[in-house]
Design a protein around this motif. Structure first.
Motif, PDB file in Angstrom:
ATOM      1  N   SER A 219      20.299  28.312   3.827  1.00 53.12           N
ATOM      2  CA  SER A 219      20.614  28.648   2.436  1.00 53.12           C
ATOM      3  C   SER A 219      21.577  29.827   2.375  1.00 53.12           C
ATOM      4  N   GLY A 220      22.649  29.662   1.603  1.00 53.90           N
ATOM      5  CA  GLY A 220      23.671  30.687   1.488  1.00 53.90           C
ATOM      6  C   GLY A 220      24.898  30.421   2.331  1.00 53.90           C
ATOM      7  N   ALA A 221      24.842  29.422   3.220  1.00 55.09           N
ATOM      8  CA  ALA A 221      25.995  29.092   4.066  1.00 55.09           C
ATOM      9  C   ALA A 221      27.003  28.242   3.293  1.00 55.09           C
ATOM     10  N   PRO A 222      28.259  28.279   3.691  1.00 54.41           N
ATOM     11  CA  PRO A 222      29.277  27.470   3.017  1.00 54.41           C
ATOM     12  C   PRO A 222      29.336  26.047   3.569  1.00 54.41           C
ATOM     13  N   ILE A 223      29.535  25.090   2.688  1.00 53.89           N
ATOM     14  CA  ILE A 223      29.919  23.742   3.088  1.00 53.89           C
ATOM     15  C   ILE A 223      31.440  23.686   3.076  1.00 53.89           C
ATOM     16  N   LEU A 224      32.023  23.186   4.137  1.00 51.30           N
ATOM     17  CA  LEU A 224      33.473  23.127   4.254  1.00 51.30           C
ATOM     18  C   LEU A 224      33.948  21.682   4.141  1.00 51.30           C
ATOM     19  N   THR A 225      34.883  21.450   3.245  1.00 49.63           N
ATOM     20  CA  THR A 225      35.472  20.130   3.064  1.00 49.63           C
ATOM     21  C   THR A 225      36.584  19.945   4.087  1.00 49.63           C
ATOM     22  N   PHE A 226      36.539  18.843   4.790  1.00 54.40           N
ATOM     23  CA  PHE A 226      37.490  18.507   5.850  1.00 54.40           C
ATOM     24  C   PHE A 226      38.727  17.863   5.215  1.00 54.40           C
ATOM     25  N   ILE A 227      39.913  18.465   5.426  1.00 53.91           N
ATOM     26  CA  ILE A 227      41.149  18.044   4.762  1.00 53.91           C
ATOM     27  C   ILE A 227      42.199  17.653   5.809  1.00 53.91           C
TER      28      ILE A 227
END
Length: 277
Positions: A219-227
């Protein structure tokens, strides 16, 4: 001009198997760090609870981000343990005195962080960096359904206090959990991920990370979108994790954040009467 795209799950898996996994693993690990609070028990340090956090710069300066329930947990525990100290990475951090904004419906909280503290964190655990992402303006676009995204967090099951050596020295080993996941649902406020544990990648020292871990400390970590754009791969902030289990993970979308670290009101005011647990 070639459009920016988000690789599908199958495309992402193929790229991971082709060697991109290690690069993404190291990328995600640079942005996220453990946050915990400790007190003394039997004259030795004891971890009360923990979560994950990251430093974000939307364009006007960096600030710290974590889940609101992580922040509120610290405030509640400090009532029982007045001497509790918050540790960000290995840095003592005045969590209560630095809050910019917190929201129980989005379950996100933000905090001021100083340049010298960021400098010290740059030397922690192979170096922590400020997340900016590849978007040209804020907020970034959300991940697309059925497209690959990735994250690193620090589950409570993966932390271990080293034997205390005295002199107020607190040493904690953290095992980061990282996985390729799929955005199975995206709403105006939330992102839902379903894990594919066959594609997990371990940041820590163990050969594999147990799939049955509760992952609560993520909880509190970022989700990163793969581009992907013209064959060049990058990432941007997709959301902030607020709930996780061994099978599913939920996050608030990045557009809840303003560039100065303040938070937008949750669209449904009734959400504040039914707080997320």
């Amino acid at each position: 001009m070639t459009a920016i795209s988000q690789p599908s799950k199958d495309e992402a898996i193929r790229l991971m198997r082709g060697g991109l996994a290690k690069a993404l693993m190291e990328t995600a690990a640079k942005y996220v760090m453990p946050i915990c609070w400790i007190t003394a028990r039997d004259r030795k340090p004891w971890i009360i609870d923990s979560g994950s956090a990251f430093i974000l710069d939307c364009g006007t300066g960096p600030f710290l981000v974590t889940a609101n329930h992580v922040y509120q947990g610290f405030l509640v525990d400090r009532q029982s343990y007045p001497d509790a100290v918050c540790i960000l990475g290995e840095l003592r951090f005045d969590l209560a005195g630095r809050c910019i904004a917190s929201d129980s419906a989005y379950d996100v909280a933000t905090f001021r962080i100083e340049a010298d503290e960021i400098g010290k964190l740059a030397n922690y655990a192979n170096g922590k960096a400020i997340l900016t992402g590849s978007q040209k303006s804020w907020p970034p676009g959300p991940p697309q359904v059925d497209r690959g995204i990735f994250f690193v967090g620090f589950p409570g099951d993966g932390r271990e206090m080293r034997p205390y050596r005295g002199n107020s020295l607190v040493e904690i080993d953290w095992l980061g959990y990282t996985a390729l996941a799929v955005a199975s649902g995206v709403s105006d406020t939330d992102i839902t991920l379903v894990f594919d544990h066959e594609q997990d990648f371990d940041v820590g020292l163990r050969p594999t990370t147990p799939s049955e871990w509760a992952l609560g400390g993520c909880s509190g970590a970022p989700i990163l979108t793969f581009i992907e754009h013209n064959g060049i791969f990058s990432w941007r902030l997709g959301g902030i994790i607020y709930e996780s289990s061994s099978l599913i993970l939920k996050a608030s979308r990045a557009n809840c954040l303003n560039i100065d670290g303040t938070l937008n009101p949750y669209p449904n005011p009734m959400a504040y009467h039914t707080r997320r647990q």
